[in-house]
Design an enzyme around this catalytic site. Sequence first.
Site, PDB file in Angstrom:
ATOM      1  N   ASN A 160      62.045  12.969  57.944  1.00  0.00           N
ATOM      2  CA  ASN A 160      61.673  11.575  58.136  1.00  0.00           C
ATOM      3  C   ASN A 160      61.982  10.812  56.859  1.00  0.00           C
ATOM      4  OD1 ASN A 160      60.684  12.103  60.659  1.00  0.00           O
ATOM      5  ND2 ASN A 160      58.522  11.910  60.124  1.00  0.00           N
ATOM      6  N   ALA A 175      57.626   8.005  50.862  1.00  0.00           N
ATOM      7  CA  ALA A 175      58.290   9.306  50.782  1.00  0.00           C
ATOM      8  C   ALA A 175      58.420   9.953  52.147  1.00  0.00           C
ATOM      9  CB  ALA A 175      57.532  10.181  49.804  1.00  0.00           C
ATOM     10  N   CYS A 176      58.841  11.230  52.157  1.00  0.00           N
ATOM     11  CA  CYS A 176      59.359  11.848  53.367  1.00  0.00           C
ATOM     12  C   CYS A 176      58.730  13.204  53.669  1.00  0.00           C
ATOM     13  CB  CYS A 176      60.872  12.013  53.231  1.00  0.00           C
ATOM     14  SG  CYS A 176      61.714  10.532  52.620  1.00  0.00           S
ATOM     15  N   THR A 177      59.140  13.772  54.813  1.00  0.00           N
ATOM     16  CA  THR A 177      58.739  15.121  55.209  1.00  0.00           C
ATOM     17  C   THR A 177      59.976  15.850  55.705  1.00  0.00           C
ATOM     18  OG1 THR A 177      56.581  14.269  55.917  1.00  0.00           O
ATOM     19  CG2 THR A 177      57.187  16.482  56.646  1.00  0.00           C
ATOM     20  N   GLU A 224      64.201  14.516  49.837  1.00  0.00           N
ATOM     21  CA  GLU A 224      62.752  14.695  49.851  1.00  0.00           C
ATOM     22  C   GLU A 224      62.251  14.409  48.437  1.00  0.00           C
ATOM     23  OE1 GLU A 224      59.045  15.325  51.214  1.00  0.00           O
ATOM     24  OE2 GLU A 224      60.806  15.617  52.493  1.00  0.00           O
TER      25      GLU A 224
END
Length: 490
Positions: free
Chosen positions: A40, A19-21, A114
């Site tokens: 990201n 996963a992401c930020t 996200e």
Amino acid sequence: MKGYYSDSEVEQSEIAASACTTILVGNQVTVDGSFIIARNEDHEAINAKRFNFHPAETAQLNDFHSIGAMGNDFTYPAAKNALQYTSNSDFDTNGTSFGAAGFNSAGVGITATETVFNNAQVLAVDPYVTKTGIGEDAIVNVILPRVHSAQEGVALLGHIIETQGTAEGFGVAFVDKDGIWYLETGSGHHWMAAKIPADKYFVSANQGRLVDYVANHPDFMASAGLVDFAKKHQLPSAENSGSFNFHRAYSQDVEHDKTYNYPRVWTLQHMYTDGLTTKIDQGESFPVYLTPKNKLSVYDVMQGLRNHYQATDHDPYAHCNPSDPYRPIAVFRTEHSHVLQLRPQLPIAIGEIQYIAYGMTALSVYLPFYQGMTSVPEALTLGDNKADSHSAYWKFRKLQTLAMVDWNQFAPIVQQAYHQFEQQTAHKQKLMEAEYMVLHATQPEQAVALINAFEHETLELALALTEDLTNELFTRLTIYTDKLYNFSGA
């Protein structure tokens, strides 16, 4: 995040999520009055990303069909009068899916998505439509060719969620000259979106972060019946003075958040804002929007996306501890990172920039790609899931892999060199933009050529530097190995 989950998998999916930020910044708290949306994209280190330029089309030839290793059966009709747009797609989608982020010629930018997780209670009554609902892979390539404003993008994505369902939980940011909107899913067919206050910033890390929803307010949008649905199914919602608590009704706070998600949000909020008293394991107390101690630059956002708890006991790289419980923002499996900057006071061609770092942010360089670029350097269009010597993605990834062999010795060398390169490039950008402003009104073709030449030269220099750094690290590692295995007896 990439992939879809069945109802039974939702509660366990956080553990294996790639996963992401996300960081969003209003234009009143940036150093130059720009809007910034950044993320990201974390999934798999060998999944090469390619930069795609999609020209305008009177009518797209083909309907959208979800493809790629993580796709489902979602489809959407071909667009009429499709706008020119860019995307950053997975290598196996031929540029038509998993677009990740981009700008279109109407001045709209998107970052998608996200990962967020909706709670088990709401998914029991309105589950994800995993087979045919819209997922991360479709959003950029379906929305950007069609919309002329950020709010129109929210409305279109929301309509698709309501009518066709969503295949997974996600948050999506939209930006245009009037501001930033952020949409979060609530369930298989429900969603809400909020306009980010111009004088605040917002951070998300794999968890629903929107809280208050105010019906019939210009800064909020939502699925039809959002509040009534929560009441009907007795979701843990709360209304106070006309405000509906979307997070409590539709999102979740679970034990896993305390180490996987909360630390990232907490770290960025404390990095950008002084005087906070929040505790790292109490995510429900984190503010949704904050004012930074100083106005933020593109570089400040980049540094946030490079964070790995450096100078703390939770830095997994400096301490050679890959099992540290805190999931860092900068991870090796990042496929690419983007910082989308929109400067409303400038022409779209130079006012909208995607700063892209391929691979792990803490060991990569952010390169500026202007919306006015029409000639994409070939190295950005190459690469797959096997290392090669031609694609930009793998040239950056090879250096990063080598640097990870000895973080404390090698990482500072790479970081210092790339920092200097970014500073030099920022200076060149100012010179190029000034020249563009002289040319664009009377010599538009030369103005476009100027941008294209700048992009090709910047990438060429970045790749040359990367090759030099790779050779330097190999030399140091060879000397070390030669000393370690020297059997001469001398």
